[in-house]
Design a protein around this motif. Structure first.
Motif, PDB file in Angstrom:
ATOM      1  N   ASN A 298      -7.896   8.123   5.053  1.00 13.23           N
ATOM      2  CA  ASN A 298      -6.600   7.842   4.421  1.00 13.23           C
ATOM      3  C   ASN A 298      -5.644   7.091   5.337  1.00 13.23           C
ATOM      4  O   ASN A 298      -4.469   6.966   5.025  1.00 13.23           O
ATOM      5  CB  ASN A 298      -5.937   9.146   3.970  1.00 13.23           C
ATOM      6  CG  ASN A 298      -5.835  10.159   5.096  1.00 13.23           C
ATOM      7  OD1 ASN A 298      -6.665  10.173   5.991  1.00 13.23           O
ATOM      8  ND2 ASN A 298      -4.834  11.023   5.047  1.00 13.23           N
ATOM      9  N   TYR A 299      -6.125   6.598   6.471  1.00 11.02           N
ATOM     10  CA  TYR A 299      -5.268   5.881   7.412  1.00 11.02           C
ATOM     11  C   TYR A 299      -5.564   4.381   7.377  1.00 11.02           C
ATOM     12  O   TYR A 299      -6.713   3.963   7.323  1.00 11.02           O
ATOM     13  CB  TYR A 299      -5.507   6.363   8.852  1.00 11.02           C
ATOM     14  CG  TYR A 299      -5.308   7.834   9.060  1.00 11.02           C
ATOM     15  CD1 TYR A 299      -4.038   8.397   9.038  1.00 11.02           C
ATOM     16  CD2 TYR A 299      -6.396   8.665   9.296  1.00 11.02           C
ATOM     17  CE1 TYR A 299      -3.855   9.742   9.236  1.00 11.02           C
ATOM     18  CE2 TYR A 299      -6.225  10.015   9.498  1.00 11.02           C
ATOM     19  CZ  TYR A 299      -4.955  10.563   9.465  1.00 11.02           C
ATOM     20  OH  TYR A 299      -4.777  11.899   9.662  1.00 11.02           O
ATOM     21  N   LEU A 300      -4.501   3.582   7.455  1.00 11.32           N
ATOM     22  CA  LEU A 300      -4.657   2.147   7.659  1.00 11.32           C
ATOM     23  C   LEU A 300      -3.760   1.774   8.830  1.00 11.32           C
ATOM     24  O   LEU A 300      -2.547   2.006   8.789  1.00 11.32           O
ATOM     25  CB  LEU A 300      -4.248   1.356   6.408  1.00 11.32           C
ATOM     26  CG  LEU A 300      -4.389  -0.171   6.521  1.00 11.32           C
ATOM     27  CD1 LEU A 300      -5.853  -0.552   6.723  1.00 11.32           C
ATOM     28  CD2 LEU A 300      -3.832  -0.860   5.283  1.00 11.32           C
TER      29      LEU A 300
ATOM     30  N   ARG B  41       0.842  -1.202   0.000  1.00 12.34           N
ATOM     31  CA  ARG B  41       0.000   0.000   0.000  1.00 12.34           C
ATOM     32  C   ARG B  41       0.876   1.251   0.000  1.00 12.34           C
ATOM     33  O   ARG B  41       0.614   2.220  -0.725  1.00 12.34           O
ATOM     34  CB  ARG B  41      -0.923  -0.019   1.227  1.00 12.34           C
ATOM     35  CG  ARG B  41      -1.875   1.172   1.330  1.00 12.34           C
ATOM     36  CD  ARG B  41      -2.624   1.079   2.650  1.00 12.34           C
ATOM     37  NE  ARG B  41      -3.506   2.227   2.867  1.00 12.34           N
ATOM     38  CZ  ARG B  41      -4.810   2.213   2.664  1.00 12.34           C
ATOM     39  NH1 ARG B  41      -5.394   1.120   2.212  1.00 12.34           N
ATOM     40  NH2 ARG B  41      -5.534   3.290   2.911  1.00 12.34           N
TER      41      ARG B  41
ATOM     42  N   THR C 153      -7.025  -4.814  12.380  1.00 16.21           N
ATOM     43  CA  THR C 153      -6.814  -3.796  11.349  1.00 16.21           C
ATOM     44  C   THR C 153      -7.987  -2.838  11.328  1.00 16.21           C
ATOM     45  O   THR C 153      -9.146  -3.246  11.414  1.00 16.21           O
ATOM     46  CB  THR C 153      -6.665  -4.448   9.956  1.00 16.21           C
ATOM     47  OG1 THR C 153      -5.596  -5.382   9.996  1.00 16.21           O
ATOM     48  CG2 THR C 153      -6.372  -3.405   8.899  1.00 16.21           C
TER      49      THR C 153
ATOM     50  N   LYS D  36     -10.752   3.160  14.889  1.00  9.86           N
ATOM     51  CA  LYS D  36     -11.614   3.081  13.715  1.00  9.86           C
ATOM     52  C   LYS D  36     -12.161   4.439  13.305  1.00  9.86           C
ATOM     53  O   LYS D  36     -12.405   4.698  12.128  1.00  9.86           O
ATOM     54  CB  LYS D  36     -12.780   2.113  13.984  1.00  9.86           C
ATOM     55  CG  LYS D  36     -12.379   0.646  13.911  1.00  9.86           C
ATOM     56  CD  LYS D  36     -13.586  -0.253  14.074  1.00  9.86           C
ATOM     57  CE  LYS D  36     -13.214  -1.720  13.831  1.00  9.86           C
ATOM     58  NZ  LYS D  36     -14.381  -2.611  13.998  1.00  9.86           N
TER      59      LYS D  36
ATOM     60  N   GLU E 158      -9.320   0.782   9.177  1.00 11.60           N
ATOM     61  CA  GLU E 158      -9.093   1.735   8.104  1.00 11.60           C
ATOM     62  C   GLU E 158     -10.060   2.894   8.289  1.00 11.60           C
ATOM     63  O   GLU E 158     -11.260   2.713   8.492  1.00 11.60           O
ATOM     64  CB  GLU E 158      -9.303   1.078   6.739  1.00 11.60           C
ATOM     65  CG  GLU E 158      -8.919   1.977   5.585  1.00 11.60           C
ATOM     66  CD  GLU E 158      -8.772   1.199   4.278  1.00 11.60           C
ATOM     67  OE1 GLU E 158      -8.319   1.793   3.294  1.00 11.60           O
ATOM     68  OE2 GLU E 158      -9.120   0.010   4.268  1.00 11.60           O
ATOM     69  N   TYR E 159      -9.495   4.112   8.249  1.00 11.53           N
ATOM     70  CA  TYR E 159     -10.339   5.295   8.383  1.00 11.53           C
ATOM     71  C   TYR E 159      -9.826   6.354   7.421  1.00 11.53           C
ATOM     72  O   TYR E 159      -8.689   6.823   7.532  1.00 11.53           O
ATOM     73  CB  TYR E 159     -10.305   5.835   9.818  1.00 11.53           C
ATOM     74  CG  TYR E 159     -11.090   7.122   9.991  1.00 11.53           C
ATOM     75  CD1 TYR E 159     -12.480   7.089  10.046  1.00 11.53           C
ATOM     76  CD2 TYR E 159     -10.443   8.347  10.068  1.00 11.53           C
ATOM     77  CE1 TYR E 159     -13.208   8.255  10.190  1.00 11.53           C
ATOM     78  CE2 TYR E 159     -11.163   9.518  10.207  1.00 11.53           C
ATOM     79  CZ  TYR E 159     -12.544   9.473  10.269  1.00 11.53           C
ATOM     80  OH  TYR E 159     -13.264  10.639  10.399  1.00 11.53           O
TER      81      TYR E 159
ATOM     82  N   LYS F 102      -2.689  -1.214  11.706  1.00 13.28           N
ATOM     83  CA  LYS F 102      -2.723  -2.627  12.063  1.00 13.28           C
ATOM     84  C   LYS F 102      -2.049  -2.790  13.416  1.00 13.28           C
ATOM     85  O   LYS F 102      -0.905  -2.353  13.605  1.00 13.28           O
ATOM     86  CB  LYS F 102      -2.013  -3.474  10.998  1.00 13.28           C
ATOM     87  CG  LYS F 102      -2.133  -4.971  11.218  1.00 13.28           C
ATOM     88  CD  LYS F 102      -1.496  -5.769  10.078  1.00 13.28           C
ATOM     89  CE  LYS F 102      -2.312  -5.700   8.819  1.00 13.28           C
ATOM     90  NZ  LYS F 102      -1.789  -6.645   7.775  1.00 13.28           N
TER      91      LYS F 102
END
Length: 461
Positions: free
Chosen positions: A364-366, A191, A359, A442, A361-362, A368
């Motif tokens: 533009n952020y991912l 990514r 994990t 989240k 995802e929000y 883990k």
């Protein structure tokens, strides 16, 4: 008392400051193989670009630092060994400097693999200030239009983006199956890499450099092969940057009984000089801090962590204890982030032996988060900027124009988010991930994990 510090980086500077808080009068000698006062080692890509001020680069104040703390600074003094039985440090040329307490803070040196052609002009490492100045000089001379970077670790990818923005055609060759292999797993790394590819940077994963070719003493091409293949590929280039990792300068203690970090199961050296929670080596009058040593991390594992925050933390602990205190290191921090602008990535802790991962995802952020026995053992973060407008109601931004400028430059906010996550997980001993934490991650409220007043997001998205 006479204190001799071998090395002049962040660990050394932090040790000096801590020592002088306790002991105002003892002699301190700092030996450096470079000619410069302490500088920020994580800003070499800024030096290449030419966008860092002298005050920021020499972040401790230049030569005035040594005057302020009454330090006998001796540049261009390369320490080749230590004799801890006679309590002397030996400098290249034979000079011996006696000590009562010694701090080994000599850092790490670039690892240069035995590649045929590595001695050609235009081939360099990118570890220190001289390296960065050399690269910038070559580019400004007009001699370099194409570059190959060998290694896609943090320095490699930061330099790749820097060179691309300076108008250079950039190719990155990486032996492993992903970029940032020590920071990110495969999915997170892909990514992150995609954003850099979109900027025009070329990546060759699972490739090794076979040879570097040139004529008239200057590099002209790099020969690479895909792992498992006999077929060579040639990349034409004017410059090669070897970003193939670093090694702790443990040769300094090779003729002593000071212990190294050894994996007893495999019976091999896996790190640097071994330091306890007080930054002492197996010789109680010899301390170690920074990239030269291994110590306990915040999860209780002995690890070699060659990072700026680790060096500063370990150096301060060593400084206090050399001055007579008994200060215990709570655990070395290892959160790291790459300072690329097209995308950012951060990580902390370990993930190789994790039992499960969460994990979130929000926008533009991912993010883990890795768990072992139900407790957080590490995390990874990738941010792809979307260019949202700044939200001036955020407490970070109110009345702080300098911070606003910095936020606009670091569009992905990876370093800040990485630090917030790490310090949140370090605050709690059990490090269990609660439903509230999951909800905060989240919803992208990373800053609320550190302090509720920063819950207002930095961007309108």
């Amino acid at each position: 008392m006479k204190v001799v510090i071998v090395g002049n980086g962040p660990a050394s500077a932090s040790a000096v400051e801590a020592f002088r808080q306790v002991d105002k009068d003892s002699d301190i000698i700092v030996l450096s193989d470079e000619e410069y006062p302490t500088y920020a080692p994580n800003c070499m890509e800024n030096v290449i670009r030419g966008d860092i001020s002298q005050d920021a680069l020499f972040y401790k104040g230049g030569y005035a630092f040594y005057e302020k703390y009454k330090v006998d600074f001796r540049p261009k003094k390369e320490v080749i060994s230590i004799d801890n039985k006679r309590k002397v440090v030996i400098v290249k040329g034979g000079e011996e400097i006696p000590y009562d307490k010694c701090l080994l803070a000599a850092g790490a040196s670039s690892f240069v693999p035995p590649i045929p052609g590595k001695e050609l002009g235009g081939v360099t490492t990118a570890k220190n200030l001289d390296d960065a100045k050399r690269i910038r000089e070559w580019i400004l001379s007009g001699k370099v239009k194409r570059a190959v970077i060998v290694g896609a670790g943090p320095i490699g990818v930061e330099d790749a983006e820097t060179l691309k923005h300076m108008g250079i055609e950039v190719h990155v060759v990486e032996f492993f199956d992903r970029v940032l292999p020590r920071m990110l797993d495969k999915s997170m790394a892909d990514r992150y890499m995609k954003a850099l590819q979109d900027e025009g940077i070329n990546f060759y994963l699972n490739h090794q450099v076979v040879a570097i070719h040139g004529e008239d003493g200057w590099v002209e091409a790099v020969e690479i092969k895909h792992l498992g293949s006999d077929e060579s590929k040639f990349i034409e280039t004017d410059m090669v940057i070897l970003s193939t990792g670093v090694r702790p300068r443990t040769h300094i203690i090779q003729d002593t009984d000071i212990k190294l970090h050894i994996d007893e199961n495999k019976n091999r050296v896996v790190g640097g000089v071994l330091a306890n929670e007080y930054q002492q080596t197996s010789d109680p009058d010899v301390y170690a801090a920074g990239d030269i040593c291994s110590g306990r991390d915040a999860w209780g594992n002995y690890r070699w962590i060659a990072l700026f925050p680790t060096a500063q933390q370990g150096g301060a602990i060593a400084g206090y204890n050399m001055a007579g205190l008994r200060v215990e290191n709570p655990g070395l921090v290892d959160y790291n982030a790459v300072k690329t602008r097209g995308a950012v990535a951060g990580s902390g802790g370990t993930f190789e032996d994790a039992e499960e991962a969460f994990t979130a995802e929000y926008e533009n952020y991912l993010i883990k988060v890795f768990l072992k026995e139900g407790k957080v053992c590490g995390y990874q973060f990738v941010g792809i900027p979307k260019g949202g407008a700044l939200n001036l109601r955020n407490a970070f931004l109110q009345g702080n124009q300098e911070f606003i400028k910095r936020v606009l430059k670091d569009r992905g906010l990876g370093l800040e988010a990485s630090g917030v996550l790490f310090h949140h997980f370090m605050r709690f001993k059990d490090r269990r991930i609660s439903p509230e934490i999951v909800k905060a991650i989240k919803m992208g409220m990373l800053r609320s994990l550190a302090n509720p007043k920063y819950e207002v997001p930095l961007f309108y998205v």
